[in-house]
Write an enzyme that holds these catalytic residues in place. Structure first.
Site, mmCIF file in Angstrom:
data_model
loop_
_atom_site.group_PDB
_atom_site.id
_atom_site.type_symbol
_atom_site.label_atom_id
_atom_site.label_comp_id
_atom_site.label_asym_id
_atom_site.label_seq_id
_atom_site.Cartn_x
_atom_site.Cartn_y
_atom_site.Cartn_z
ATOM 1 N N HIS A 140 -2.682 4.622 -2.967
ATOM 2 C CA HIS A 140 -3.779 5.340 -2.313
ATOM 3 C C HIS A 140 -3.543 6.822 -2.554
ATOM 4 C CE1 HIS A 140 -5.829 6.381 1.813
ATOM 5 N NE2 HIS A 140 -6.515 6.836 0.768
ATOM 6 N N ASP A 189 1.068 5.225 -0.003
ATOM 7 C CA ASP A 189 0.280 6.427 0.301
ATOM 8 C C ASP A 189 0.860 7.638 -0.420
ATOM 9 O OD1 ASP A 189 -1.793 5.552 2.150
ATOM 10 O OD2 ASP A 189 -0.127 4.979 3.453
ATOM 11 N N MET A 209 -4.126 10.282 -2.098
ATOM 12 C CA MET A 209 -4.730 11.322 -1.251
ATOM 13 C C MET A 209 -4.340 12.668 -1.853
ATOM 14 S SD MET A 209 -4.064 9.448 2.384
ATOM 15 C CE MET A 209 -2.828 8.391 1.650
ATOM 16 N N MET A 266 0.444 11.550 -0.995
ATOM 17 C CA MET A 266 -0.201 12.729 -0.382
ATOM 18 C C MET A 266 0.385 13.991 -0.993
ATOM 19 S SD MET A 266 -0.193 11.673 3.613
ATOM 20 C CE MET A 266 -0.482 9.983 4.179
ATOM 21 N N HIS A 290 0.863 -1.182 0.000
ATOM 22 C CA HIS A 290 0.000 0.000 0.000
ATOM 23 C C HIS A 290 0.902 1.234 0.000
ATOM 24 C CE1 HIS A 290 -3.780 2.148 1.010
ATOM 25 N NE2 HIS A 290 -3.019 2.912 1.775
HETATM 26 C C1 DX5 Z 1 -3.282 7.320 6.455
HETATM 27 C C2 DX5 Z 1 -2.798 6.356 5.403
HETATM 28 C C3 DX5 Z 1 -2.629 4.989 5.905
HETATM 29 C C4 DX5 Z 1 -1.585 4.876 7.005
HETATM 30 C C5 DX5 Z 1 -2.011 3.795 7.926
HETATM 31 O O1 DX5 Z 1 -3.623 8.509 5.862
HETATM 32 O O2 DX5 Z 1 -3.745 6.306 4.328
HETATM 33 O O3 DX5 Z 1 -2.343 4.093 4.849
HETATM 34 O O4 DX5 Z 1 -0.300 4.623 6.547
HETATM 35 O O5 DX5 Z 1 -1.135 3.765 9.015
HETATM 36 P P1 DX5 Z 1 -1.502 2.971 10.341
HETATM 37 O O6 DX5 Z 1 -1.713 1.548 9.950
HETATM 38 O O7 DX5 Z 1 -0.297 3.184 11.180
HETATM 39 O O8 DX5 Z 1 -2.739 3.602 10.882
HETATM 40 ZN ZN ZN Z 2 -3.515 4.644 2.891
#
Ligand code: DX5
Ligand code: ZN
Length: 247
Positions: free
Chosen positions: A75, A36, A77, A38, A34
């Site tokens: 993901h 992320d 964001m 941002m 996964h």
């Molecule tokens: C948060 C991210 C998650 C994050 C989860 O905005 O989308 O993917 O990395 O981290 P944990 O598992 O530590 O909550």
């Molecule tokens: Zn995420």
């Protein structure tokens, strides 16, 4: 319910060693990774862009199994998710999961006479575009967004416009290590009731203490950052999480 998929979030990895962190997580038994993304606008934090995804992709084999082992689950964001589809497809992203809220705000900001942009911004148009670029499409909702907004999109008649995955955020997106919001689980239950075969992902605050609730609600794709990267035996946590989903 579709098979369990455990997807460590590399947000909790050592960013100075991302490539090796990715290959190590695969050796430890992860199904997907996964990633992320941002942009500092959609969420109050910034991470990495497609040049880094291109580089770390080389540390993990392309998907080989029906479970999609090695799938890069990006993901997104970010605002204006339609603008980055082509670049991420080229970087080796396999699943482009955009936020419903960001797509809807792009539609609102689009000049109605700009027909090129219009064919990419609405959730359905964006899903079609992602598929045309050769990726799977995911749609994510934040805690403040009701799940009902997804019905119309998931019920699309044209399979090109239908998402391959729905992501229910169980924290406010932006940071790792936050507290799991059990209040979001009824969304997962409602999704699973309607779509027995859909990949339903949960993200935020998942660990051995919260996995059972998420699995009971019907989630099969489990993201975990701090719980896996912070563990002394990540392989064991990954195995236990998979077991919790399958039992
Ligand atoms: C948060 C991210 C998650 C994050 C989860 O905005 O989308 O993917 O990395 O981290 P944990 O598992 O530590 O909550
Ligand atoms: Zn995420």
């Amino acid at each position: 319910t579709p098979p369990a998929i455990i997807a460590p979030s590399i947000l909790s990895a050592d960013f100075g060693n991302l490539g090796h962190e990715c290959s190590r997580k695969m050796e430890e038994g992860s199904d997907w990774l996964h990633v992320d993304i941002m942009d500092g606008h959609f969420v109050p934090n910034m991470t990495i862009g497609s040049p880094v995804v291109t580089k770390i992709r080389g540390y993990v084999d392309r998907p080989l199994t029906p479970n999609g082992r090695g799938t890069f689950d990006c993901h997104m964001m970010i605002m204006e998710p339609h603008k980055w589809v082509r670049e991420f497809a080229k970087s080796g992203c396999d699943l482009y999961c955009f936020h419903y809220e960001a797509a809807v705000s792009s539609v609102a900001a689009t000049d109605p006479t700009d027909t090129t942009t219009k064919t990419r911004t609405s959730p359905r148009a964006l899903i079609r575009y992602i598929h045309e670029e050769g990726m799977q499409a995911g749609i994510a909702i934040k805690p403040d967004t009701p799940v009902d907004v997804l019905w119309d999109i998931l019920d699309a008649e044209d399979p090109l416009e239908r998402p391959d995955m729905a992501l229910v955020m169980t924290v406010h997106p932006g940071f790792g290590g936050q507290k799991f919001m059990a209040s979001e689980l009824p969304k997962v239950t409602a999704l699973r009731e309607r779509y027995p075969d859909l990949n339903i992902e949960v993200d935020g605050g998942l660990g051995l203490g919260t996995i059972d609730q998420a699995a009971d609600a019907g989630a099969n794709v489990i993201v975990a950052g701090s719980a896996i990267f912070g563990a002394t035996d990540p392989a064991d946590v990954i195995a236990k999480m998979r077991e919790a989903v399958q039992s």
